[in-house]
Design an enzyme around this catalytic site. Structure first.
Site, short mmCIF file in Angstrom:
data_model
loop_
_atom_site.label_atom_id
_atom_site.label_comp_id
_atom_site.label_asym_id
_atom_site.label_seq_id
_atom_site.Cartn_x
_atom_site.Cartn_y
_atom_site.Cartn_z
N ASN A 158 0.80 -1.23 0.00
CA ASN A 158 0.00 0.00 0.00
C ASN A 158 0.84 1.28 0.00
OD1 ASN A 158 0.72 -0.77 2.65
ND2 ASN A 158 -0.94 0.43 3.52
N GLU A 257 4.65 -3.97 12.37
CA GLU A 257 3.63 -2.91 12.26
C GLU A 257 2.46 -3.54 11.53
OE1 GLU A 257 1.27 -0.44 10.43
OE2 GLU A 257 3.07 0.36 9.47
N CYS A 291 -2.83 1.79 6.64
CA CYS A 291 -3.01 1.19 7.97
C CYS A 291 -3.45 2.21 9.00
CB CYS A 291 -1.73 0.50 8.40
SG CYS A 291 -0.29 1.58 8.43
#
Length: 490
Positions: A158, A257, A291
């Site tokens: 992303n 993460e 995110c």
């Protein structure tokens, strides 16, 4: 027979020990533009053996790289940052075509990556130590800061350039070497172009390696290989838990993460126009495929109806379409699977009682905004990370309920609070269990000099700034007995 033309044919090889070469797998990776399905490049996957060779090369290269003088390391990093600055438009174009990024998002991503390199360029001078006193006569205690060794990095699709660079730059700046496994959908911006930039900047061969591999073929070998001492992973919580458990099992340090379910809280004294503007940006930037994008908009009932009205007005102004056009905000989703997943979440939530007040059109990978209201926190859309241009708005009766709803999730990555009183906003922010939260701003914030990471199921450790320095270094205690020591039983 039609000859297939590859737009980026130069990106058809892996990088192992300074050699750009075909992967030795029999399988092929095809990289396509998610907006128009144009084939950008094809490359043979790396095999388990290629990954082994990359790790062995990294281990050997690290021994000499760790001894390179700090100012030489700094020079290479600074040159890499300058190369990125000079190639910014090329990098922006690559991100637009490989990831479907808007021009705005791609520009921000390149700038963040440059910032990470510049900050990492300060790290070589921090690799010092200290001398501590001892309770034992004639002894001194020396504490040395050292690189961890070899880093294995698994990076996502992303924000591939930045989320890879935030690992690569601090890892090599602190004297480590690295093997990168980028996502199959974005191997160019998620690894290959980064390796090329550092190669051009003068990084010795073997310090950075890029292996584009199919998980079905390599299994867990990238994580379980005996060479890496740190495994960095950015991606879904489910995958991250698996990677983290494997790393710990093999006594490797995990830096994770993971997913988020980020709350955007609008208190009853918030400036409505400012809150709506921030919510629109934080929800729809990069089609919500971030995110730290807003997942739940939690609004006090005193402002609930006017917020919805203004949010719909703002949403109508968000341009959806060709990411190559400079005013486009929402480009394509990365693939149709992501679109279908989002539509499924919407359908389930409507069945659970949510009200769909804006239904966007869907064409291929393009998905216009959807807005659901009267959402409760137990609905699917409030419990799952949507990763799509789908907004859900949850009404609450007061500040206490807003805090309770925001915390009622296994995730804790980012968040935001809007209030007319900064002190009230800060007080609420302190009560949200999350790694990052922003007062009178939206949830998408990244700066190179502050810690980035989550709590609970959103990850372990922190990236960026001095916190990344800690992730990729270790300390060694060496004591020196300067005079003969008297032992009690000698």
């Amino acid at each position: 027979m039609t000859v297939k033309t590859l737009k980026y044919s130069e990106w058809s090889n892996n990088l192992v020990n300074g050699s750009w070469r075909e992967g030795s797998s029999e399988k092929t990776c095809t990289v396509t533009n998610p907006y128009n399905d144009e084939i950008l490049t094809e490359l043979k996957f790396a095999s388990k053996n290629d990954i082994h060779e990359a790790y062995v090369a990294a281990e050997e290269a690290q021994k000499s790289w760790a001894k390179v003088a700090p100012y030489e390391k700094i020079s290479i990093l600074e040159k890499a940052a300058q190369i990125m600055q000079d190639k910014k438009e090329e990098l922006v174009q690559l991100l637009i075509e490989e990831t479907g990024s808007s021009h705005l998002k791609a520009s921000v991503e390149v700038d963040c990556s440059i910032g990470d390199i510049k900050l990492a360029a300060t790290f070589p001078l921090l690799m010092g130590g200290s001398i501590r006193p001892s309770a034992i006569p004639g002894k001194e205690n020396r504490v040395y800061r050292e690189p961890t060794g070899v880093v294995g990095a698994i990076t996502p699709w992303n924000w591939p350039l930045h989320l890879t660079m935030r690992v690569v730059a601090p890892a090599i700046a602190t004297g480590n070497s690295i093997v990168v496994k980028p996502d199959l959908q974005t191997p160019i911006t998620g690894g290959l172009i980064i390796a090329k930039i550092f190669e051009e900047a003068g990084l010795p061969k073997g310090v950075i390696n890029v292996t584009v591999a199919d998980l079905e073929e390599i299994g867990d070998s990238f994580v379980e290989h005996p060479v890496p001492s740190v495994i960095s992973f950015t991606g879904s919580t489910a995958a991250g838990k698996h990677v983290g458990s494997l790393a710990v099992k093999h006594v490797k340090k995990p830096a994770l993460e993971l997913g988020g379910n980020n709350a955007f809280i609008v208190l009853d004294d918030a400036n409505l126009d400012e809150a709506v503007s921030a919510a629109t940006f934080g929800k729809f930037m990069h089609s919500g495929q971030i995110c730290i994008a807003i997942n739940r908009i939690i609004v006090d009932r005193k402002l609930y109806e006017p917020f919805i009205e203004k949010f719909l007005e703002q949403t109508a102004k968000v341009k959806v379409g060709d990411p190559r056009e400079s005013n486009t905000i929402i480009g394509p989703m990365i693939n149709r699977k992501q679109v279908d997943r989002a539509l499924s979440i919407i359908d389930k939530s409507v069945e659970q009682g949510a009200k769909l007040i804006k239904k966007g059109n869907v064409e291929g990978n393009l998905m216009e905004p959807f807005v659901l209201v009267d959402v409760t926190n137990d609905m699917t859309i409030a419990q799952d990370e949507v990763f799509a241009p789908v907004a859900c708005i949850i009404p609450v009766d007061n500040e206490e309920e807003a805090i309770k709803v925001a915390n009622d999730t296994p995730f804790g990555l980012s968040g935001a609070v809007f209030s007319g009183s900064l002190e009230r906003g800060i007080d609420v922010a302190k009560q949200i269990k999350t790694g990052m939260i922003h007062v009178n701003d939206q949830t998408i914030n990244v700066e190179s000099n502050v810690p980035f990471g989550g709590e609970k199921s959103s990850g372990l450790g922190r990236y960026c700034g001095e916190w990344a320095f800690e992730e990729f270094t270790t300390v060694k205690w060496i004591s020196v007995q300067n005079e003969p020591r008297q032992y009690p039983f000698s």
